[in-house]
Each structure stands twice: as structure tokens, then as C-alpha cells.
Design a protein around this motif. Sequence first.
Motif, mmCIF file in Angstrom:
data_model
loop_
_atom_site.group_PDB
_atom_site.id
_atom_site.type_symbol
_atom_site.label_atom_id
_atom_site.label_comp_id
_atom_site.label_asym_id
_atom_site.label_seq_id
_atom_site.Cartn_x
_atom_site.Cartn_y
_atom_site.Cartn_z
ATOM 1 N N UNK A 36 -75.386 -28.464 82.500
ATOM 2 C CA UNK A 36 -74.307 -28.283 82.959
ATOM 3 C C UNK A 36 -74.282 -26.701 83.511
ATOM 4 N N UNK A 37 -74.511 -25.854 82.588
ATOM 5 C CA UNK A 37 -74.495 -24.469 82.730
ATOM 6 C C UNK A 37 -75.460 -24.018 83.615
ATOM 7 N N UNK A 38 -76.726 -24.614 83.676
ATOM 8 C CA UNK A 38 -77.896 -24.123 84.685
ATOM 9 C C UNK A 38 -77.347 -24.510 86.114
ATOM 10 N N UNK A 39 -76.658 -25.736 86.250
ATOM 11 C CA UNK A 39 -76.389 -26.224 87.390
ATOM 12 C C UNK A 39 -75.339 -25.475 88.099
ATOM 13 N N UNK A 40 -74.158 -24.956 87.406
ATOM 14 C CA UNK A 40 -73.069 -24.222 87.753
ATOM 15 C C UNK A 40 -73.709 -22.896 88.321
ATOM 16 N N UNK A 41 -74.651 -22.299 87.355
ATOM 17 C CA UNK A 41 -75.121 -21.119 87.861
ATOM 18 C C UNK A 41 -76.051 -20.915 88.971
ATOM 19 N N UNK A 42 -77.083 -21.874 88.994
ATOM 20 C CA UNK A 42 -78.186 -21.676 89.938
ATOM 21 C C UNK A 42 -77.958 -22.565 91.244
ATOM 22 N N UNK A 96 -78.122 -29.723 93.264
ATOM 23 C CA UNK A 96 -77.519 -29.816 92.113
ATOM 24 C C UNK A 96 -78.213 -31.154 91.265
ATOM 25 N N UNK A 97 -78.594 -31.952 92.264
ATOM 26 C CA UNK A 97 -79.105 -33.512 91.635
ATOM 27 C C UNK A 97 -80.102 -34.036 92.603
ATOM 28 N N UNK A 98 -80.855 -35.025 91.996
ATOM 29 C CA UNK A 98 -81.542 -35.798 92.863
ATOM 30 C C UNK A 98 -82.933 -35.536 92.603
ATOM 31 N N UNK A 99 -83.946 -36.076 93.465
ATOM 32 C CA UNK A 99 -85.259 -35.663 93.350
ATOM 33 C C UNK A 99 -86.086 -35.680 94.715
ATOM 34 N N UNK A 118 -88.003 -28.290 94.101
ATOM 35 C CA UNK A 118 -86.920 -27.626 93.802
ATOM 36 C C UNK A 118 -86.051 -28.368 93.053
ATOM 37 N N UNK A 119 -86.141 -29.667 93.259
ATOM 38 C CA UNK A 119 -85.186 -30.889 92.328
ATOM 39 C C UNK A 119 -85.703 -31.010 91.104
ATOM 40 N N UNK A 120 -86.956 -30.383 90.848
ATOM 41 C CA UNK A 120 -87.590 -30.518 89.337
ATOM 42 C C UNK A 120 -87.419 -29.394 88.546
ATOM 43 N N UNK A 121 -86.978 -28.103 89.124
ATOM 44 C CA UNK A 121 -87.056 -26.958 88.249
ATOM 45 C C UNK A 121 -85.706 -27.311 87.164
ATOM 46 N N UNK A 122 -84.618 -27.415 87.550
ATOM 47 C CA UNK A 122 -83.667 -27.336 86.497
ATOM 48 C C UNK A 122 -83.768 -28.639 85.703
ATOM 49 N N UNK A 123 -83.777 -29.645 86.167
ATOM 50 C CA UNK A 123 -84.086 -30.517 84.957
ATOM 51 C C UNK A 123 -85.328 -30.367 83.781
ATOM 52 N N UNK A 124 -86.384 -29.863 84.496
ATOM 53 C CA UNK A 124 -87.624 -29.492 83.469
ATOM 54 C C UNK A 124 -87.093 -28.300 82.620
ATOM 55 N N UNK A 167 -81.733 -36.897 82.551
ATOM 56 C CA UNK A 167 -81.703 -37.638 83.904
ATOM 57 C C UNK A 167 -80.369 -37.946 84.312
ATOM 58 N N UNK A 168 -79.545 -37.977 83.557
ATOM 59 C CA UNK A 168 -78.013 -38.469 83.713
ATOM 60 C C UNK A 168 -77.309 -37.345 84.436
ATOM 61 N N UNK A 169 -77.535 -36.107 83.927
ATOM 62 C CA UNK A 169 -76.820 -34.866 84.294
ATOM 63 C C UNK A 169 -77.466 -34.500 85.743
ATOM 64 N N UNK A 170 -78.528 -34.782 85.838
ATOM 65 C CA UNK A 170 -79.250 -34.062 87.299
ATOM 66 C C UNK A 170 -79.129 -35.386 88.163
#
Length: 306
Positions: free
Chosen positions: A149-155, A164-167, A171-177, A250-253
Motif C-alpha cells: 500500500x505504501x509503494x502504491x500510494x507513493x509511485x 495501481x493494479x492489474x496485469x 509496468x504492472x509487474x514492477x510494484x508487485x515484484x 496479488x490481493x493488494x495489487x
Amino acid sequence: MTRYLVRRTGVLLVVLLGIVAVTFGLLRVAPGDPARLIAGPDAPPETVMALRHELGLDRPMAEQFVLFVGQVVRGDLGQSFQTGRPVLEEIGWRYVNTGILALTAVGLASLAGIAAGMLAARYPYSAVDSAIMSGALAGVSAPVFWLGLLLMWLFAVKLRWLPTSGAGSLRHLILPAITLGAALTATIARMTRSSLLEVIEEDYIRTARAYGVAERSILLRHALRNAFLPILTVIGLQLGYSLAGAVLTESVFAWPGMGRLIAGAIFTRDYPVVQAGLLVVAVTFAAINFAVDVLYAWLDPRIRYD
């Protein structure tokens, strides 16, 4: 080696049968009736009973288990209670998504963790070492959902650099990874540092230093290979854990992977999907451990399995 492979395969089959049996039993004794969930809360009892008969849930548990094992042996994992589609189709592309996420996270974590561990071992008990180990402690301690959630809020929200989410794209892969790999990076860094500190006290390292070999060359060419066995074990285990434990990330993103599929199937009592999903994860975990054992022998020829 052949005897080891045969013995290991036999043990693996027994473990998988045990996992299937435990999962099968826990699902059947857990509260909730799949037929009632599918038919709806207002459906008459006759409709629910007919649906239970159609799904085979009115048969004795032992008979259901034997039928399920027979299906697995034939390569048929059944059909989803909710969608009616073959379970293999439900799992297929989600398994690929989770594999991509886990491999990316472990790959990034391995590169960053080994580099940080080597740097800490190069300057032990210094400010650099303290900073890296403090960062590793923070990485291990940070909860996955909080970091995500912190990374999602910032980036994603503030900087608008990433979705913020999806696949569907890199670019969708960076934050979950990064979220999934943060704790792995810290674990690998700590293991790399401790293993290297043990190895660099060996006599052959002192001899190399006495001959004037550069410290960077000693770490990269001599110490790292001999210190790599425990690091390899950690990486292999973490890859298996990432495949099995990516559900929070997977749930967060909203990443469409195996974790979300199995979690959703548990809530809807979709027995075939839960059983097949856990079986696939268990087989993958066992295959990774087996590959790590084989790599052991390649890295250290003194290891024999016969």
C-alpha cells in the motif's frame, strides 16, 4: 544418482498423496455447503439435494477421495463447481501469472541481496555494514500489505509513474515484484554476508591475499562460489514460498494469479479448484527443491547422493 532419483520420487509421491488427503479432508469438514452456495440461500431443499447428487457430494468421503485420486492419475483435475469449466483451464494462465511474478521478485531479490551482502562482507562491522543490515532488518519486518500500500500510494497515486493494479505490461509487474521481493532481498543479503564472513577466514583466502590478489577478485572469484551453497538453498526455498505465499501481494495489487484464485475458491467452497491449486503448488515446490539438490552436486562435486 539413479538410486537417489528413484528414492526421491517415491518420497515425493507419498508427500503429494498426504497433501491431497489432508486438503481433501479439511475441505469436507469445514463449514459451508457448496451446493447451497451455488443454488442460493432461497433455493428449496430438493434443489440443493439434487445439486449435491449432481456434484457427487452425497457419496461417502472415502469414495469421493478415491475418485479424485483416480482423476489426478489420469491427468483430469475435474471441473469447477462455480464456472463448470475444467480446472486446468481455470489454473493455467493464473499459474503463469504467479510464476512470472515470483520469478521476477526472486530474480530482483537475488541480484540486490547478493550485492548488498557482498558489500556488507567487504566492510564488516563498519557504517556500511550497519546500514545494510539495518535495511535488511526493516525489509524482513515490513508487512507485505503495508509495504504494498505504501509503494502504491507513493509511485501510483502521488507520482503517477506506475499503475495501481492489474496485469498486462511490465509496468504492472514492477510494484508487485518489489513488494513480494523486499523480504527475500533482506533474507538473501543476511545469508550472503554471514556465509562470506565464514569463508573469507579460510586459509586459501589468506594465501590469495598474501599473493596480492585484489579484494574484489577474492570475493567474486574465490569466496562467493564456496559460500554459495547456503545462499542457493535460501533462494530455492524462497522461490517456492513466493509461489505459494503470493496471495497477499496479488490481493493488494489485484494481480490475477494462483493465490487469488485459491483464496476465492476457498470462500466459495469450490473444492476441485482448491484441491488442484494446492496440488500444483506442492508439485512446483517439490520440483524446485529437487532442482536445488541437483545444483548442489554441480557446485560442490564432493556431494554424493548414492
